[in-house]
Scaffold this motif. Structure first.
Motif, PDB file in Angstrom:
ATOM      1  N   GLN A 274      -4.698  -9.716  -4.624  1.00 60.13           N
ATOM      2  CA  GLN A 274      -5.646  -8.632  -4.840  1.00 60.13           C
ATOM      3  C   GLN A 274      -7.095  -9.132  -4.915  1.00 60.13           C
ATOM      4  N   SER A 275      -7.295 -10.282  -5.527  1.00 60.20           N
ATOM      5  CA  SER A 275      -8.663 -10.754  -5.737  1.00 60.20           C
ATOM      6  C   SER A 275      -9.211 -11.504  -4.525  1.00 60.20           C
ATOM      7  N   SER A 276      -8.395 -11.656  -3.501  1.00 61.18           N
ATOM      8  CA  SER A 276      -8.861 -12.309  -2.275  1.00 61.18           C
ATOM      9  C   SER A 276      -8.858 -11.350  -1.091  1.00 61.18           C
ATOM     10  N   GLY A 277      -8.637 -10.061  -1.372  1.00 64.12           N
ATOM     11  CA  GLY A 277      -8.694  -9.060  -0.316  1.00 64.12           C
ATOM     12  C   GLY A 277      -7.442  -8.949   0.523  1.00 64.12           C
ATOM     13  N   GLN A 278      -6.380  -9.663   0.139  1.00 65.16           N
ATOM     14  CA  GLN A 278      -5.152  -9.619   0.926  1.00 65.16           C
ATOM     15  C   GLN A 278      -4.322  -8.381   0.601  1.00 65.16           C
ATOM     16  N   LYS A 279      -4.597  -7.766  -0.545  1.00 62.83           N
ATOM     17  CA  LYS A 279      -3.772  -6.648  -1.013  1.00 62.83           C
ATOM     18  C   LYS A 279      -4.647  -5.754  -1.887  1.00 62.83           C
ATOM     19  N   SER A 280      -4.496  -4.419  -1.760  1.00 62.53           N
ATOM     20  CA  SER A 280      -5.286  -3.510  -2.578  1.00 62.53           C
ATOM     21  C   SER A 280      -4.846  -3.631  -4.035  1.00 62.53           C
ATOM     22  N   ASN A 281      -5.801  -3.383  -4.964  1.00 66.34           N
ATOM     23  CA  ASN A 281      -5.466  -3.576  -6.374  1.00 66.34           C
ATOM     24  C   ASN A 281      -5.193  -2.248  -7.061  1.00 66.34           C
ATOM     25  N   ASP A 296     -12.944  -7.683  -1.439  1.00 70.67           N
ATOM     26  CA  ASP A 296     -12.255  -7.115  -0.275  1.00 70.67           C
ATOM     27  C   ASP A 296     -12.158  -8.186   0.807  1.00 70.67           C
ATOM     28  N   SER A 297     -11.548  -7.825   1.913  1.00 73.65           N
ATOM     29  CA  SER A 297     -11.267  -8.815   2.954  1.00 73.65           C
ATOM     30  C   SER A 297     -12.532  -9.363   3.611  1.00 73.65           C
ATOM     31  N   SER A 298     -13.675  -8.687   3.401  1.00 74.18           N
ATOM     32  CA  SER A 298     -14.923  -9.152   4.004  1.00 74.18           C
ATOM     33  C   SER A 298     -15.632 -10.208   3.156  1.00 74.18           C
ATOM     34  N   PHE A 299     -15.111 -10.493   1.956  1.00 74.27           N
ATOM     35  CA  PHE A 299     -15.780 -11.454   1.078  1.00 74.27           C
ATOM     36  C   PHE A 299     -15.835 -12.831   1.721  1.00 74.27           C
TER      37      PHE A 299
END
Length: 334
Positions: A274-281, A296-299
């Protein structure tokens, strides 16, 4: 350290905007860890002036004084309990959404704070471990380490360009205050007396014409000079690098949890995703996008390479690169 304490303590320190809250929640996602966010900075008044003064200056606490500090650590308080809340092993903490409800109630209605404490205060009847995160100055931290007597001492380091860019953005967004003149003056005085600056940066002119980005760089270097000294003195302390963890969180967290004698549970795996944008929290966090631990995945942890000019990157390097190398070398020797 920490052999005679009722509750094991992990103490995490890092320069502000280094990812310490995100890193704290990697550890907090363990089902046996309770997180206290900036407890010394926010709740030191509950210790009383005498005990807090001893914590800052006495280089150790008596048993009775430590009991006062431990009672503050056990206290569930809306200022130092910080979402997201994770599923834990015991009691109401098995239900993070319920804890979030009562925490929100205490934030909105101060009279509910006592009720929140009664529900979530830590007892001695379970095998809890407490993580305390501090981003305060390290000036008095040696005495505080000796007083808190942590079972594990951790330092988190992030590349200075990324940290400084985050500060600059925070000021522009009015999330952080600009550095006042009195702080700039203090930084110049500290730098002029610093062994690091005398040895490696004696050619630098520490005058009033310095740019703000230079003051941030000076502050970063001075903070980590103190961290380096503390790591050298407390040989069991560990240094972790934000960028290494971001690049391979699963591998790094296995190493960190092994050092802390923690087990990796489903909540840990979920938080990493979740904290690396791989999965919604689905767990709520206490901050907006600037302060949030979720990405999010753009980070992009290396966005500073595009957002700072090459001149700015080189200017920060001129103050900080040698210190970053020293910290890397010390970690490699551990």
């Amino acid at each position: 350290m920490g052999d005679n304490k009722n509750i094991p303590i992990f103490l995490l320190m890092g320069f502000p905007r280094s990812g310490t809250t995100w890193f704290s929640n990697l550890i907090n996602s363990s089902e046996s860890v309770i997180y206290r966010h900036e407890l010394i900075g926010r709740n030191h008044g509950m210790m009383g002036d005498r005990v807090f003064s001893k914590l800052k200056y006495a280089n150790g606490l008596s048993s009775s004084d430590y009991e006062v500090v431990e009672n503050v650590i056990k206290k569930a308080h809306e200022e130092t309990d910080k979402p997201p809340f994770f599923k834990k092993k015991y009691g109401l903490r098995k239900f993070p959404k319920i804890q979030y409800f009562f925490w929100s109630l205490a934030k909105v209605f101060p009279r509910a704070s006592g009720f929140y404490n009664r529900l979530y205060r830590l007892g001695n009847n379970h095998d809890w471990k407490v993580l305390i995160k501090e981003t305060r100055s390290l000036t008095d931290m040696r005495s505080m380490i000796l007083g808190l007597d942590p079972n594990a001492l951790l330092f988190l380091v992030r590349k200075p360009q990324a940290t400084i860019l985050s500060h600059i953005k925070g000021v522009k967004k009015k999330k952080l205050s600009p550095l006042p003149d009195k702080v700039k003056n203090r930084l110049r005085i500290e730098a002029s007396n610093s062994d690091y600056f005398k040895t490696h940066l004696s050619h630098k002119k520490l005058d009033a014409e310095l740019k703000d980005i230079e003051y941030y760089a000076i502050n970063w270097a001075l903070y980590h000079e103190k961290a380096l000294a503390l790591k050298t003195e407390f040989s069991s302390a560990s240094i972790y690098f934000y960028d290494e963890i971001m690049e391979n969180p699963r591998k790094e967290i296995e190493h960190i949890f092994s050092n802390l004698h923690l087990e990796i549970c489903d909540e840990v795996e979920t938080y990493i995703a979740q904290s690396s944008g791989q999965k919604s929290n689905y767990l709520k966090d206490a901050g907006d996008q600037y302060y949030s631990v979720y990405r999010d995945s753009s980070f992009n942890k290396d966005s500073w390479k595009d957002e700072l000019t090459q001149k700015e990157i080189d200017l920060i390097d001129s103050y900080c690169s040698t210190m970053y190398e020293k910290l890397s070398e010390l970690k490699a020797q551990s």
